[in-house]
Scaffold this motif. Structure first.
Motif, short mmCIF file in Angstrom:
data_model
loop_
_atom_site.label_atom_id
_atom_site.label_comp_id
_atom_site.label_asym_id
_atom_site.label_seq_id
_atom_site.Cartn_x
_atom_site.Cartn_y
_atom_site.Cartn_z
N ASN A 35 -2.03 -5.86 2.66
CA ASN A 35 -2.79 -6.49 1.59
C ASN A 35 -1.97 -7.56 0.87
O ASN A 35 -2.49 -8.27 0.04
CB ASN A 35 -3.27 -5.44 0.59
CG ASN A 35 -4.44 -4.67 1.16
OD1 ASN A 35 -5.34 -5.25 1.73
ND2 ASN A 35 -4.43 -3.36 1.03
N ASN B 36 -12.36 -1.10 -2.99
CA ASN B 36 -10.97 -1.24 -3.43
C ASN B 36 -10.36 0.12 -3.71
O ASN B 36 -9.23 0.41 -3.30
CB ASN B 36 -10.90 -2.10 -4.70
CG ASN B 36 -10.98 -3.57 -4.38
OD1 ASN B 36 -10.90 -3.97 -3.22
ND2 ASN B 36 -11.16 -4.38 -5.40
N ARG B 41 -6.37 -0.08 -3.35
CA ARG B 41 -5.97 -1.38 -3.87
C ARG B 41 -6.25 -1.39 -5.36
O ARG B 41 -7.04 -0.58 -5.85
CB ARG B 41 -6.79 -2.50 -3.21
CG ARG B 41 -6.58 -2.63 -1.71
CD ARG B 41 -7.24 -3.88 -1.19
NE ARG B 41 -8.70 -3.77 -1.20
CZ ARG B 41 -9.44 -3.61 -0.11
NH1 ARG B 41 -8.87 -3.52 1.07
NH2 ARG B 41 -10.74 -3.53 -0.20
N ALA B 46 -8.01 -6.86 -7.04
CA ALA B 46 -7.93 -7.07 -5.60
C ALA B 46 -9.27 -7.53 -5.06
O ALA B 46 -10.33 -7.15 -5.55
CB ALA B 46 -7.51 -5.79 -4.91
N GLY B 47 -9.21 -8.35 -4.03
CA GLY B 47 -10.43 -8.73 -3.30
C GLY B 47 -11.49 -9.35 -4.17
O GLY B 47 -12.66 -8.98 -4.09
#
Lengths: 83, 96
Positions: A35, B36, B41, B46-47
């Motif tokens: 990530n 997530n 995460r 995130a994302g």
């Protein structure tokens, strides 16, 4: 993870193929996701798709408003008697 | 079976921000956040591209569904009023 390993040995199952649609990926079958390095292609596609969807939605809304107003005018000219 | 027949365009379109689109947009955003969480995460940070995409998809689908629902309701209302108009005897006002 250790419990899963014991379960596999007990029932003699073999983790042959990776699960078809896994919400999260098993460490046994897939390499670790990184990530830290963004998947720029994915990011670009996601943002551009979102932008395209918003543009389409706003365009559709404006066209619908114009079409509604146009039909309202048309109806008024044709017959003022009915509701 | 068409999702939105042409005569639905004779109705005023629902506002872009309506209950269906807001709720499904929120649901889409939530599913990105839950994704997530499941993949360990940071939940909000995130994302963001994923959050935006899911929320947009939910908003879009919600808007189309609300448009169709309003059309269906208007159609039923129209049929109801037509019936009332054709059967005045059954619908005499409070006197009956």
């Amino acid at each position: 993870m250790a419990a899963a390993l014991r379960a596999v040995r007990r029932w003699g199952l073999v983790a042959a193929a990776p699960p078809g649609l896994a919400f999260t990926r098993s460490a046994f079958v897939v390499k670790k996701a990184n990530n830290a390095q963004p998947n720029w292609l994915g990011v670009g596609l996601a943002f551009s798709t979102s932008a395209a969807l918003w543009a389409f939605l706003i365009k559709e809304y404006n066209e619908d408003v114009m079409e509604y107003e146009r039909r309202k005018q048309e109806r008024r000219h044709k017959c003022t008697g009915c509701s | 079976m068409v999702f939105l027949p042409d005569e639905s365009r004779s109705l005023p379109p629902p506002p872009l921000l309506n209950k269906g689109s807001a709720w499904l947009g929120f649901a889409g955003w939530m599913s990105a956040l839950i994704d997530n969480a499941y993949n360990q995460r940071p939940i909000f940070r995130a994302g963001v591209h994923r959050q935006v995409l899911f929320a947009t998809l939910g908003w879009f689908v919600g808007y189309q569904l609300v448009k169709r629902a309003e059309y269906k309701h208007a159609k039923v209302d129209r049929e109801l009023f037509e019936y009332i108009r054709h059967h005045p005897v059954d619908f005499h006002a409070a006197a009956g």
